[in-house]
Design a protein around this motif. Structure first.
Motif, PDB file in Angstrom:
ATOM      1  N   GLY A   1      53.726  -5.762  11.086  1.00  0.00           N
ATOM      2  CA  GLY A   1      52.920  -5.087  10.063  1.00  0.00           C
ATOM      3  C   GLY A   1      52.050  -4.009  10.689  1.00  0.00           C
ATOM      4  N   ALA A   2      51.431  -4.337  11.813  1.00  0.00           N
ATOM      5  CA  ALA A   2      50.563  -3.373  12.496  1.00  0.00           C
ATOM      6  C   ALA A   2      51.355  -2.161  12.965  1.00  0.00           C
ATOM      7  N   SER A   3      52.584  -2.380  13.423  1.00  0.00           N
ATOM      8  CA  SER A   3      53.371  -1.245  13.903  1.00  0.00           C
ATOM      9  C   SER A   3      53.787  -0.343  12.743  1.00  0.00           C
ATOM     10  N   ALA A   4      54.015  -0.932  11.571  1.00  0.00           N
ATOM     11  CA  ALA A   4      54.351  -0.106  10.407  1.00  0.00           C
ATOM     12  C   ALA A   4      53.170   0.799  10.047  1.00  0.00           C
TER      13      ALA A   4
ATOM     14  N   ALA B   1      58.296  -2.613   4.849  1.00  0.00           N
ATOM     15  CA  ALA B   1      57.941  -3.565   5.899  1.00  0.00           C
ATOM     16  C   ALA B   1      56.656  -4.305   5.535  1.00  0.00           C
ATOM     17  N   LEU B   2      55.644  -3.565   5.083  1.00  0.00           N
ATOM     18  CA  LEU B   2      54.344  -4.187   4.805  1.00  0.00           C
ATOM     19  C   LEU B   2      54.411  -5.198   3.657  1.00  0.00           C
TER      20      LEU B   2
ATOM     21  N   PHE C   1      53.870 -10.834   1.948  1.00  0.00           N
ATOM     22  CA  PHE C   1      54.349 -12.004   1.203  1.00  0.00           C
ATOM     23  C   PHE C   1      54.718 -13.148   2.130  1.00  0.00           C
ATOM     24  N   TYR C   2      55.375 -12.795   3.238  1.00  0.00           N
ATOM     25  CA  TYR C   2      55.782 -13.808   4.203  1.00  0.00           C
ATOM     26  C   TYR C   2      54.556 -14.466   4.840  1.00  0.00           C
TER      27      TYR C   2
ATOM     28  N   PRO D   1      61.311  -7.001   9.127  1.00  0.00           N
ATOM     29  CA  PRO D   1      60.765  -6.144  10.183  1.00  0.00           C
ATOM     30  C   PRO D   1      60.457  -6.891  11.483  1.00  0.00           C
ATOM     31  N   HIS D   2      59.976  -8.142  11.391  1.00  0.00           N
ATOM     32  CA  HIS D   2      59.606  -8.819  12.638  1.00  0.00           C
ATOM     33  C   HIS D   2      60.819  -9.267  13.429  1.00  0.00           C
TER      34      HIS D   2
END
Lengths: 99, 552
Positions: free
Chosen positions: B381-384, B156-157, B162-163, B281-282
């Motif tokens: 990202g924060a949730s991962a 996920a990160l 990259f995105y 992931p988002h």
């Protein structure tokens, strides 16, 4: 696995329901891929047809009108699936779970 | 047989290229400062900050923070998903493509859309039934937490980073073009706003910012098309006649061009396109913001509708611009080309049909679009970091709600700083490969682990871990050895891996790895993994025991 889950798994109606729903999902998936594939076949193997006016009715070409059609089709099949899964299948599932 | 294979390859070869994020890059000219656009954009910022303040009062637990308490309706979530998909690059890039090349643009939009019905039929409700906060909840549902969560969190990160870089650089360039602001200010502004929305408002603010933007973009594009049609007496026939007459290529714009000449590259592209969204992931996170499987299905239904409608508008905007922009000397440079490049077709059209005020509005909407997308990325990202790595792996599920929240807020801040620093560092770099890499990684690391853990009973921890890792290594290696990095960034003459699209290879490696290292896995853990499948199956099909909505 807890006993409730075991009972559900052993229930023939649950199996039948899941099989039916999955059959429906696979049919719609296949149909969607078929439509997508057909559109691309037209673009690659029949570019002249792709560029022709749609049914002679309008100057807008088959490529454009059919492209809009595929977009509309995607919306339509998601609607059909959602309606049946949220209605018929969910009702059956609820009933099975109650037993 | 060979013939069938060749035609199959050709069908896939026609599948669209991901234009998103690749649309805006390279040297751009700074425009004169556009105060109308800045004013409208400031209004959007103030309104969304107000929204964030409201959301902050309702964001108390981790469930609120990650999933807005699971209380978003299917319709709202559909708008938010569509918002994540309708990026600035899709809006400007696709209309610009129709403007420059004709029907190629519509062939692209068809491929962009077709993945959604498949996501609905195969995985949407299973995601909702099995997951709580992140997609790693699902991949590690019956597999060993430590290894699989760590892998999924890193999957996920990397996708998120990259995105994010691609979006940041795109935002900087776009703002230079539209507002006449400096690149550095633009990147800083996007980074700071993103951190504010996410740390204070969590998923509730992120979702509503996305919804507001989606409504603005859909209505803005609708008005743009209506105003444009008015120039042709609302007759589609006139629009098309004028387009054919005024385009330098004439009737050639009705013929598809050789989009992708190489079948290998084409298949890879189609795979990344179809399965990429199912590993982003988002996007996956949005399925946890609705209360149950019913609403999850509705979300995809509405999202597909909005996305389809948006693409019809985008194509029409491109066709209108052929005449209204392409023949208007105001928008053409000394060399006869469009000022600001082909991606500016929609923006120029706004000025041509609606004057400076409407130009300001459309520019502000384009910027709002970037803000909304980066916020969703930062949150996932924060949730991962907080949910997967901190709470589940490090604290073994024993972290308090409060400490997990604190970690997720710090993680957002770090991601924001990282995004700004990397955005500045990559200003003049060629970043075209980054969106491709993000999609490729999503399709070859996150998606295979997710899909096989849901559908194949035989999946074991060892198999999923090694297979997912293989997908990651192969993806990164092929990007580095391919034309995007080996030639464009490192300056070598010829790439070692000749194709810029690689998902065919990385996905095969991943699926094969998971399969092979699962069937040869005779460990004790493998027994536990397989024994857990039945319980998972019942829950994925019924939603029994799934995380429900928290009422406020």
């Amino acid at each position: 696995m807890d006993p409730v889950q075991e009972k559900i798994l052993a229930n023939p109606r649950f199996k039948e329901l899941v099989a039916r729903r999955n059959r429906f999902s696979f049919t719609l998936t296949a149909l969607t891929l078929l439509v997508f594939g057909a559109y691309n076949v037209m673009a690659i193997f029949a570019p002249t047809f792709f560029a022709k006016p749609f049914l002679g009715l309008t100057i807008w070409s088959y490529g454009l009108i059919c492209g809009f059609f595929v977009l509309g089709f995607s919306f339509l099949v998601t609607g059909i699936y959602t309606r049946r899964a949220n209605g018929e299948f969910d009702a059956l599932l609820k009933e099975t779970l109650r037993n | 047989m060979k013939r069938i294979l060749t035609s199959a390859a050709l069908i896939l070869a026609a599948a669209p290229v991901f234009a998103a994020g690749e649309a805006i890059q390279g040297e751009v000219q700074k425009a004169a400062t556009n105060w109308t656009a800045i004013g409208m954009f400031m209004f959007f910022v103030i309104a969304t900050l107000g929204l964030t303040a409201w959301a902050a009062t309702r964001t108390k637990s981790t469930s609120d923070f990650y999933t807005a308490g699971g209380g978003i309706t299917g319709f709202q979530n559909g708008l938010a998903i569509a918002g994540d998909y309708m990026s600035a690059a899709a809006f400007l890039g696709l209309s610009g493509m129709v403007f420059a090349k004709g029907v190629d643009g519509i062939v692209y939009t068809v491929g962009f859309t077709v993945g959604w019905p498949i996501i609905l039929f195969m995985i949407a409700e299973r995601l909702r039934n099995l997951g709580k906060f992140t997609f790693a909840d699902i991949s590690s549902f019956r597999l060993e937490q430590t290894r699989i969560r760590t892998l999924s969190a890193f999957g996920a990160l990397t996708v998120v980073v990259f995105y994010l870089i691609a979006q940041m650089v795109g935002a900087g360039k776009l703002i230079q073009l539209l507002f006449g602001l400096d690149y550095g200010y633009a990147v800083l502004l996007v980074g700071v706003l993103m951190v504010l929305y996410v740390t204070f408002g969590g998923m509730l603010a992120t979702t509503w910012v996305q919804i507001v933007k989606a409504v603005l973009l859909l209505s803005g594009a609708t008005i743009l098309v209506l105003l444009g049609l008015a120039h042709f007496g609302f007759s589609p026939e006139n629009v098309m006649n004028a387009a054919l007459e005024n385009h330098a290529k004439g009737t050639e714009i009705l013929f598809p061009t050789k989009l992708v000449t190489d079948p290998i590259s084409g298949i890879s592209l189609a795979l990344a396109l179809m399965f990429g969204p199912a590993g982003l992931p988002h996007i996956l996170m949005r399925f946890f913001t609705v209360p149950d499987a019913k609403e999850a299905r509705k979300s995809v239904f509405f999202a597909t509708g909005f996305i389809s409608y948006f693409f019809v508008l985008t194509v029409t905007i491109g066709l209108l611009a052929i005449t209204l922009v392409g023949k208007n000397p105001e928008f053409l440079g000394a060399d006869g080309a469009v000022i600001g490049g082909g991606n500016m077709a929609a923006i120029h059209l706004a000025k041509a049909v609606g004057g400076n005020l409407f130009l300001g509005f459309i520019s502000a909407v384009a910027f709002a679009t970037i803000l909304a997308v980066v916020s969703g990325l930062a949150l996932s990202g924060a949730s991962a970091v907080a949910h997967d790595l901190y709470a589940s792996v490090i604290k073994k599920g024993k972290a308090s709600d409060k400490s997990e929240m604190a970690v997720s807020r710090i993680a957002t801040l770090v991601l924001g700083v990282l995004a700004i620093v990397l955005g500045l560092a990559f200003e003049n770099q060629n970043i075209a490969f980054m969106v491709g890499l993000a999609f490729g990684l999503a399709a070859s690391v996150n998606f295979p682990v997710l899909a096989l853990s849901i559908f194949w009973k035989g999946t074991t921890t060892r198999g999923a871990f090694i297979g997912g890792l293989l997908g990651l290594i192969v993806s990164v290696a092929l990007v580095v050895l391919g034309p995007a990095v080996w030639v464009d960034v490192l300056g070598h003459e010829k790439p070692i891996f000749p194709w810029s699209q690689y998902a065919l290879f990385s996905m095969s490696a991943s699926f094969f790895g998971i399969w092979f290292f699962s069937i040869t896995d005779k460990s004790k853990r493998a027994e536990i993994d397989k024994a857990g499948y039945d319980a998972q199956f019942v829950r994925s099909e019924t939603g029994l025991g799934a995380a429900g909505a928290v009422s406020h």
